[in-house]
Design a protein around this motif. Structure first.
Motif, PDB file in Angstrom:
ATOM      1  N   GLU A 253       2.881  15.707  93.100  1.00 46.02           N
ATOM      2  CA  GLU A 253       2.429  17.062  93.418  1.00 46.02           C
ATOM      3  C   GLU A 253       0.926  17.195  93.208  1.00 46.02           C
ATOM      4  N   LEU A 254       0.411  16.596  92.141  1.00 47.82           N
ATOM      5  CA  LEU A 254      -1.033  16.632  91.903  1.00 47.82           C
ATOM      6  C   LEU A 254      -1.796  15.947  93.030  1.00 47.82           C
ATOM      7  N   GLN A 255      -1.255  14.831  93.501  1.00 48.25           N
ATOM      8  CA  GLN A 255      -1.945  14.078  94.544  1.00 48.25           C
ATOM      9  C   GLN A 255      -1.808  14.740  95.915  1.00 48.25           C
ATOM     10  N   SER A 256      -0.616  15.205  96.234  1.00 49.89           N
ATOM     11  CA  SER A 256      -0.382  15.781  97.559  1.00 49.89           C
ATOM     12  C   SER A 256      -1.167  17.074  97.774  1.00 49.89           C
ATOM     13  N   LYS A 257      -1.352  17.850  96.719  1.00 49.59           N
ATOM     14  CA  LYS A 257      -2.075  19.106  96.837  1.00 49.59           C
ATOM     15  C   LYS A 257      -3.569  18.962  96.556  1.00 49.59           C
ATOM     16  N   GLY A 258      -4.010  17.741  96.262  1.00 49.13           N
ATOM     17  CA  GLY A 258      -5.435  17.500  96.075  1.00 49.13           C
ATOM     18  C   GLY A 258      -6.016  18.153  94.846  1.00 49.13           C
ATOM     19  N   TYR A 259      -5.221  18.313  93.819  1.00 55.06           N
ATOM     20  CA  TYR A 259      -5.707  18.946  92.604  1.00 55.06           C
ATOM     21  C   TYR A 259      -6.654  18.005  91.847  1.00 55.06           C
ATOM     22  N   TYR A 260      -7.582  18.612  91.111  1.00 54.57           N
ATOM     23  CA  TYR A 260      -8.415  17.849  90.187  1.00 54.57           C
ATOM     24  C   TYR A 260      -7.634  17.614  88.891  1.00 54.57           C
ATOM     25  N   VAL A 261      -7.807  16.423  88.327  1.00 55.42           N
ATOM     26  CA  VAL A 261      -7.165  16.100  87.047  1.00 55.42           C
ATOM     27  C   VAL A 261      -8.242  15.581  86.100  1.00 55.42           C
ATOM     28  N   GLY A 262      -7.994  15.709  84.815  1.00 53.23           N
ATOM     29  CA  GLY A 262      -8.975  15.323  83.812  1.00 53.23           C
ATOM     30  C   GLY A 262      -8.505  14.181  82.943  1.00 53.23           C
ATOM     31  N   TYR A 263      -9.448  13.589  82.223  1.00 58.67           N
ATOM     32  CA  TYR A 263      -9.166  12.529  81.266  1.00 58.67           C
ATOM     33  C   TYR A 263     -10.258  12.557  80.202  1.00 58.67           C
ATOM     34  N   GLN A 264     -10.009  11.873  79.081  1.00 56.07           N
ATOM     35  CA  GLN A 264     -10.987  11.849  77.991  1.00 56.07           C
ATOM     36  C   GLN A 264     -12.155  10.934  78.342  1.00 56.07           C
ATOM     37  N   SER A 265     -13.325  11.359  78.047  1.00 54.30           N
ATOM     38  CA  SER A 265     -14.535  10.608  78.380  1.00 54.30           C
ATOM     39  C   SER A 265     -14.490   9.201  77.793  1.00 54.30           C
ATOM     40  N   ASP A 266     -14.918   8.217  78.602  1.00 55.55           N
ATOM     41  CA  ASP A 266     -15.028   6.808  78.212  1.00 55.55           C
ATOM     42  C   ASP A 266     -13.686   6.161  77.920  1.00 55.55           C
ATOM     43  N   SER A 267     -12.601   6.838  78.261  1.00 56.05           N
ATOM     44  CA  SER A 267     -11.281   6.309  77.949  1.00 56.05           C
ATOM     45  C   SER A 267     -10.798   5.361  79.043  1.00 56.05           C
ATOM     46  N   PHE A 268      -9.866   4.483  78.649  1.00 51.16           N
ATOM     47  CA  PHE A 268      -9.240   3.587  79.620  1.00 51.16           C
ATOM     48  C   PHE A 268      -8.345   4.338  80.599  1.00 51.16           C
ATOM     49  N   VAL A 269      -8.041   5.598  80.299  1.00 45.91           N
ATOM     50  CA  VAL A 269      -7.124   6.366  81.144  1.00 45.91           C
ATOM     51  C   VAL A 269      -7.659   6.505  82.556  1.00 45.91           C
TER      52      VAL A 269
END
Length: 812
Positions: free
Chosen positions: A573-589
């Motif tokens: 759903e996040l990808q199909s709707k083009g939503y922005y997603v976040g992650y922790q800075s400098d993380s391997f995520v």
């Protein structure tokens, strides 16, 4: 070499014994093959020289490759998982290296370095090589040489370089151990603490007699000679000559000569002839079998077959060699050949430096510990610099766990925390950059020993350093949630009152109350007579109680605690709707999102603080924020533990398992195994981890048992939720009904009336007069009933108010 050519050309020998120099064996074997003369060697030769490659070669000595097994067993027994091989740069020396490499790979022992030394090397060249080995962290050295002079020089120079001191381990192969009795006392003393692998000589009367005769003959020829212990080479030589003599007798050698001898050639090699009996003599030697001084003489594929154990010797200054144990073919170390439960392992060993403490096998380093500089989530890693003293201190969950692991080690390590920081005080790159610097050792301090990296990370590739896991991490997404009231099915909370008509003159009252959480069953005025009726009544009342409590809880949940439901339920759903997603800075995520989950990198935004998480999620993807944030579970738990945000956000979606929190070391670091055991000790002592977690988080944040995310399914209570309850109640009620019906049809009506009249007296007012109810007894004849009159038995039932009288049967 010239002597061999002379023997073949001029003497025309039919067999060659030797040579004593192992490196000359291949050349001698080739000369023998040219003349069809078998070469029988009772000296140690390269394992690569065999009958399959050289059909006229016989090795009447123990195979050199067999000693690889006891060497590896010793390394395992003392938990040395890294070693350096020092060997003479000859065919003999090179021949065993491949066997060592293969054996080490099987048991996960790292061959840290191979150091070949030429037999013609000068002392300064050997010293230079030893100095280079001293700078390495590995302290376990395996020496493979046959040249006594070269071996003696090596250990004398190692002693001068300070490498025969405490903490070092030296293991010599049979090449030196079997001939150590021929070395000078001074040379032996310089090898104090060395372990050796030596061929085992079984004790027997024949060996004792042979030793006495040999010493007597040597002393008669050279009175000033010092004869000590007889080496295994003497016994192998004796058995080999005996086998050759037996073979010659079998072929009845009388007159033989070399054929096709050419005299008009330019070289001695071309003038060598061919032995007429050489192949026959080879065949007889191979088939010879007897019990010799060294044990059973039995050749298999041109190799002396032996199942004898190896002796493990320990060199002690001033005392020579001491046997500390044996290695048996079943791959065990034992103090005695007659193995018992108490004889496993080796005897007490004197190590280099006259120490009895088992060496670690590697130099304990002064650790430089790289620390990431974090903007937020400082409960894990926090750096504080005092403005007045300019002193930097470090604290946090990861720091305390690291120190707890150091305390659990079997040895002490000095360490220094080094922040991975740029000139502006921020993080000097990503976690991957820090890992790469550990591998390449690019520190400003010019560190020469191993470093470690302390923080959380994961998703490594084959080129990253190794690490040790100290807890489960995983990655999930945190999303904003809304709180809609969720229907929980049909429910009703009430108090039931049910009146049951028992007789024409009275009623029984039942009261079911749940105000105090218990069933209360009581009867007013009348009682339920039948046991089956009471049973059914209790069953239904219990079912009603369960229903009422369940629906009460559901209704309370609807009215008071709204169920969390995430706005985003899946990655698709996040990808199909083009939503922005976040992650922790400098993380391997970030790499996880791009490489594994296939997110568009332009749709990723990074944040470093808890407040930034909140602001990004509250804004949403359309207003400059994000629809969800992916991070390691411990960080999400810290975020959700904040009372400001816990009511608005939740963990949702699947969990992607990663390698968790841990300590990273350079690849093949000997610290890894020690830290692994220390981490297990800390984890097993749950109070240590619990106290650290409570100190920084107030609750358990790192756990191997990951709590699953809240389900987004709309699970309501309905009739199907109580299907099992209804089935049980219905079954028991039906069973009671069948029992009751069977009882009614088996008893006469008069008996039934008696039971009713005795149990339930009439409650109707009589105004002083007796009220009677006559019930005629029913007889069953052929399935029909008829009333009995006249002479039939008629019973009278009398009742007075608040008084029960006896019922007497009167004739009509």
């Amino acid at each position: 070499m010239h002597a061999v050519v002379d023997l073949l050309k001029n003497v025309q020998v039919h067999a060659i014994l030797g040579p004593q120099i192992s490196d000359a064996a291949p050349f001698v074997v080739k000369l023998g093959e040219q003349s069809q003369v078998p070469t029988v060697s009772f000296f140690q030769t390269s394992p690569t020289l065999s009958l399959t490659k050289s059909p006229l070669f016989i090795r009447a000595a123990q195979d050199e490759s067999l000693q690889v097994k006891p060497i590896t067993v010793i390394l395992q027994a003392y938990q040395w998982y890294e070693a350096v091989v020092v060997y003479e740069d000859t065919n003999y020396g090179n021949g065993i290296v491949s066997y060592l490499v293969d054996a080490f790979q099987e048991i996960d022992i790292r061959l840290a370095h191979m150091s070949p030394i030429s037999p013609s090397a000068q002392d300064f060249e050997i010293s230079r090589e030893l100095k280079r080995l001293k700078t390495m962290q590995t302290r376990v050295f395996i020496v493979h040489m046959t040249n006594n002079s070269m071996g003696s020089r090596l250990f004398e120079l190692a002693d001068k370089a300070g490498m025969m001191s405490e903490g070092y381990v030296w293991i010599v192969t049979t090449g030196l151990s079997n001939s150590m009795n021929a070395m000078d006392t001074e040379n032996v003393d310089s090898m104090e603490g060395v372990l050796g692998i030596r061929s085992y000589v079984p004790k027997s009367k024949d060996v004792e007699n042979f030793t006495m005769r040999l010493k007597r003959n040597l002393l008669s020829m050279k009175p000033n000679i010092s004869v000590s212990e007889i080496s295994i080479f003497c016994l192998w030589a004796y058995d080999t000559i005996w086998a050759l003599a037996m073979a010659v007798e079998k072929i009845e050698l009388t007159n033989s000569s070399f054929l096709n001898t050419r005299t008009n050639t330019s070289t001695d090699f071309e003038r060598l002839g061919t032995s007429e009996i050489g192949p026959r003599l080879l065949s007889e030697i191979l088939n010879t079998k007897f019990n010799g001084l060294s044990g059973e003489f039995h050749l298999v594929n041109g190799q002396l077959k032996t199942t004898s154990p190896f002796e493990i010797i320990n060199v002690i200054a001033g005392k020579g060699v001491r046997v500390v144990g044996f290695w048996t073919p079943d791959k065990r170390l034992t103090k005695k050949l007659v193995s018992t439960s108490s004889s496993n392992g080796l005897k007490k060993i004197i190590w280099p430096g006259d120490s009895t403490t088992i060496p670690k096998g590697w130099a304990i380093p002064n650790l430089k510990v790289g620390i990431p500089v974090k903007e937020g989530f400082k409960q894990f890693v926090k750096m504080h610099k005092d403005r007045h003293t300019n002193e930097t201190t470090f604290s946090g969950f990861c720091i305390d766990v690291f120190r707890a692991v150091l305390n659990a080690l079997d040895f002490k390590i000095s360490y220094e925390f080094v922040p991975f920081m740029n000139d502006t005080g921020g993080m000097n790159g990503t976690y991957d950059d820090l890992l790469q610097q550990i591998e390449e050792k690019r520190w400003k301090t010019g560190l020469e020993v191993s470093e470690t990296y302390l923080s959380s990370f994961g998703w490594p590739d084959a080129n990253t350093p190794v690490w040790e896991e100290i807890g489960y991490a995983g990655a999930m997404c945190a999303v904003e949630v809304y709180l809609p009231p969720t229907p929980l099915g049909v429910g009703l909370m009430c108090t039931f009152r049910h009146r049951l008509l028992v007789s024409e003159s009275g009623v029984g009252a039942l009261n079911f109350s749940s105000s105090d959480g218990f069933l209360k069953l009581y009867v007013t005025e009348e009682l339920v007579a039948k046991g089956s009726s009471r049973f059914v009544l209790v069953i239904w009342l219990c079912a009603a109680y369960i229903l009422m409590q369940s629906y009460t809880a559901s209704l309370s949940s609807v009215l008071t605690v709204d169920k969390l439901k995430p706005k985003i339920v899946s990655v698709k759903e996040l990808q199909s709707k083009g939503y922005y997603v976040g992650y922790q800075s400098d993380s391997f995520v970030k790499d996880l999102l791009v490489q594994q989950l296939k997110f568009n990198e332009t749709k990723l935004r990074h944040y470093g603080k808890v407040q930034e998480y909140h602001e990004a999620l509250s804004k949403g993807s359309e207003n400059g924020g994000v629809a969800a944030i992916f991070d390691e579970v411990p960080y999400i738990r810290v975020f959700l533990a904040n009372k400001k945000y816990s009511s608005n956000y939740m963990m949702a979606g699947p969990t992607y398992r990663t390698d968790g929190f841990g300590f990273a070391f350079p690849r093949d670091s000997p610290l890894v195994s020690s830290f692994s055991r220390a981490i297990l000790r800390v984890m097993e002592q749950g109070n240590i981890m619990d106290n650290i977690e409570k100190q920084y988080f107030g609750h358990k944040i790192i756990s191997l048992d990951l709590t699953p995310p809240i389900s987004t399914d709309n699970s309501s209570l309905d009739a199907y939720s109580f299907g099992g309850l209804f089935i049980i109640v219905g079954t028991l009620s039906l069973l009671a009904l069948l029992i009751s019906e069977s009882y009614i049809w088996q008893k006469p009506a008069v008996a039934l009336a008696q039971i009713f009249s005795k149990t339930f007296p009439s409650s109707q007012p009589s105004n002083g007069n007796k009220s009677e109810i006559q019930i005629a007894q029913m007889d069953h004849v052929g399935g029909d009933s008829s009333e009995v009159e006249g002479s039939g038995n008629i019973q009278r039932i009398s009742a007075k108010e608040n008084e029960a009288e006896n019922v007497d049967a009167e004739p009509s």
